[in-house]
Write a protein that holds these residues in place. Sequence first.
Motif, mmCIF file in Angstrom:
data_model
loop_
_atom_site.group_PDB
_atom_site.id
_atom_site.type_symbol
_atom_site.label_atom_id
_atom_site.label_comp_id
_atom_site.label_asym_id
_atom_site.label_seq_id
_atom_site.Cartn_x
_atom_site.Cartn_y
_atom_site.Cartn_z
ATOM 1 N N TRP A 196 10.970 -5.484 4.812
ATOM 2 C CA TRP A 196 9.402 -6.032 5.000
ATOM 3 C C TRP A 196 9.036 -5.626 6.270
ATOM 4 O O TRP A 196 7.756 -4.626 6.410
ATOM 5 N N ARG A 197 9.944 -5.582 7.421
ATOM 6 C CA ARG A 197 9.404 -4.902 8.603
ATOM 7 C C ARG A 197 9.344 -3.420 8.736
ATOM 8 O O ARG A 197 8.363 -2.809 8.866
ATOM 9 N N ILE A 198 10.271 -2.838 8.080
ATOM 10 C CA ILE A 198 10.198 -1.249 7.706
ATOM 11 C C ILE A 198 8.922 -0.760 7.174
ATOM 12 O O ILE A 198 8.250 -0.006 7.411
ATOM 13 N N GLY A 199 8.663 -1.418 5.981
ATOM 14 C CA GLY A 199 7.450 -1.102 5.004
ATOM 15 C C GLY A 199 6.345 -1.344 5.843
ATOM 16 O O GLY A 199 5.561 -0.688 5.723
ATOM 17 N N GLY A 200 6.164 -2.256 6.781
ATOM 18 C CA GLY A 200 5.093 -2.626 7.594
ATOM 19 C C GLY A 200 4.879 -1.349 8.696
ATOM 20 O O GLY A 200 3.686 -0.725 8.791
ATOM 21 N N ALA A 201 6.125 -0.837 9.052
ATOM 22 C CA ALA A 201 5.922 0.193 10.072
ATOM 23 C C ALA A 201 5.853 1.522 9.439
ATOM 24 O O ALA A 201 5.173 2.448 9.838
ATOM 25 N N LEU A 202 5.925 1.571 7.770
ATOM 26 C CA LEU A 202 5.476 2.901 7.396
ATOM 27 C C LEU A 202 4.223 2.832 6.646
ATOM 28 O O LEU A 202 3.688 3.804 5.886
ATOM 29 N N GLY A 203 3.338 1.667 6.883
ATOM 30 C CA GLY A 203 2.078 1.492 6.370
ATOM 31 C C GLY A 203 2.080 1.079 4.990
ATOM 32 O O GLY A 203 0.949 1.120 4.425
ATOM 33 N N VAL A 204 3.011 0.466 4.266
ATOM 34 C CA VAL A 204 2.915 -0.042 3.035
ATOM 35 C C VAL A 204 1.945 -1.299 3.240
ATOM 36 O O VAL A 204 1.922 -2.145 4.010
ATOM 37 N N ASP A 205 1.273 -1.450 1.918
ATOM 38 C CA ASP A 205 0.235 -2.630 2.194
ATOM 39 C C ASP A 205 0.794 -3.762 2.145
ATOM 40 O O ASP A 205 1.944 -4.082 1.487
ATOM 41 N N ASP A 206 0.104 -4.883 2.811
ATOM 42 C CA ASP A 206 0.635 -6.328 2.750
ATOM 43 C C ASP A 206 1.075 -6.852 1.479
ATOM 44 O O ASP A 206 1.935 -7.579 1.336
ATOM 45 N N THR A 207 0.104 -6.485 0.405
ATOM 46 C CA THR A 207 0.393 -7.242 -1.033
ATOM 47 C C THR A 207 1.816 -6.600 -1.488
ATOM 48 O O THR A 207 2.556 -7.501 -2.029
ATOM 49 N N THR A 208 2.074 -5.482 -1.431
ATOM 50 C CA THR A 208 3.205 -4.882 -1.783
ATOM 51 C C THR A 208 4.358 -5.675 -0.895
ATOM 52 O O THR A 208 5.327 -5.924 -1.695
ATOM 53 N N ARG A 209 4.182 -5.653 0.341
ATOM 54 C CA ARG A 209 5.533 -6.157 1.236
ATOM 55 C C ARG A 209 5.708 -7.743 0.898
ATOM 56 O O ARG A 209 6.834 -7.972 0.829
ATOM 57 N N ALA A 210 4.484 -8.394 0.599
ATOM 58 C CA ALA A 210 4.629 -9.844 0.322
ATOM 59 C C ALA A 210 5.610 -9.984 -1.025
ATOM 60 O O ALA A 210 6.181 -10.841 -1.331
#
Length: 209
Positions: free
Chosen positions: A191-205
Amino acid sequence: MIRAALLMWAAGFAAILCWTLLWPMDRPLPQGDAIICLGAGIDTAGRIDAASTKRAERCAELARAGAAPTVIFTGGPRRPGLSTSAAGMAAIANGAGMGGALAVLENASYSTLQNALFSLELVPRTARLILVTEAFHLPRSWASFKAMGARDLALYPSERLRQNDAGRPKWGMLLRESLAIWFNAGRIVAWRIGGALGVDDTTRAAWLR
């Protein structure tokens, strides 16, 4: 490598067993801005299980005692379109009496991490929160809420360990918990790596489900 992994798992299992058996059940009344009633199980007919019922009853007890002015019931449905765990627990708590506390429903979560992520969207970032779940589940719940940004957490047990229909402890839950801790850790990292890479919040959730 395998031996090290087994030793780490064994140490985690031993820690879970210790805090389950030793967690004080007669803790002083906590004070906060909101009580978080973490969802457990619900069937396809919309009936919540015994663990959820006990959590809801404990939250109602805390609310009546003035622990917090708001209770957030968190937990989604068994399947989309069905009644949610949050709604079922709120009904139990309201029936038990909440002393005028406000019930708020978070109906979208399917895991402890999603409980944390979605519940924290409903309160100020500085809110003092009281987490209610079984003693064996409290440390992972604390870690989940901390990972999602909670700052001030108090922990309160609904019971020590879930019980079966005959009223006997479900010791197998400790094995499940010893694995869930590592599974949660991996999802938090992703989840944190996805955020750093710009993955959208809905996908990360969705990764936290």
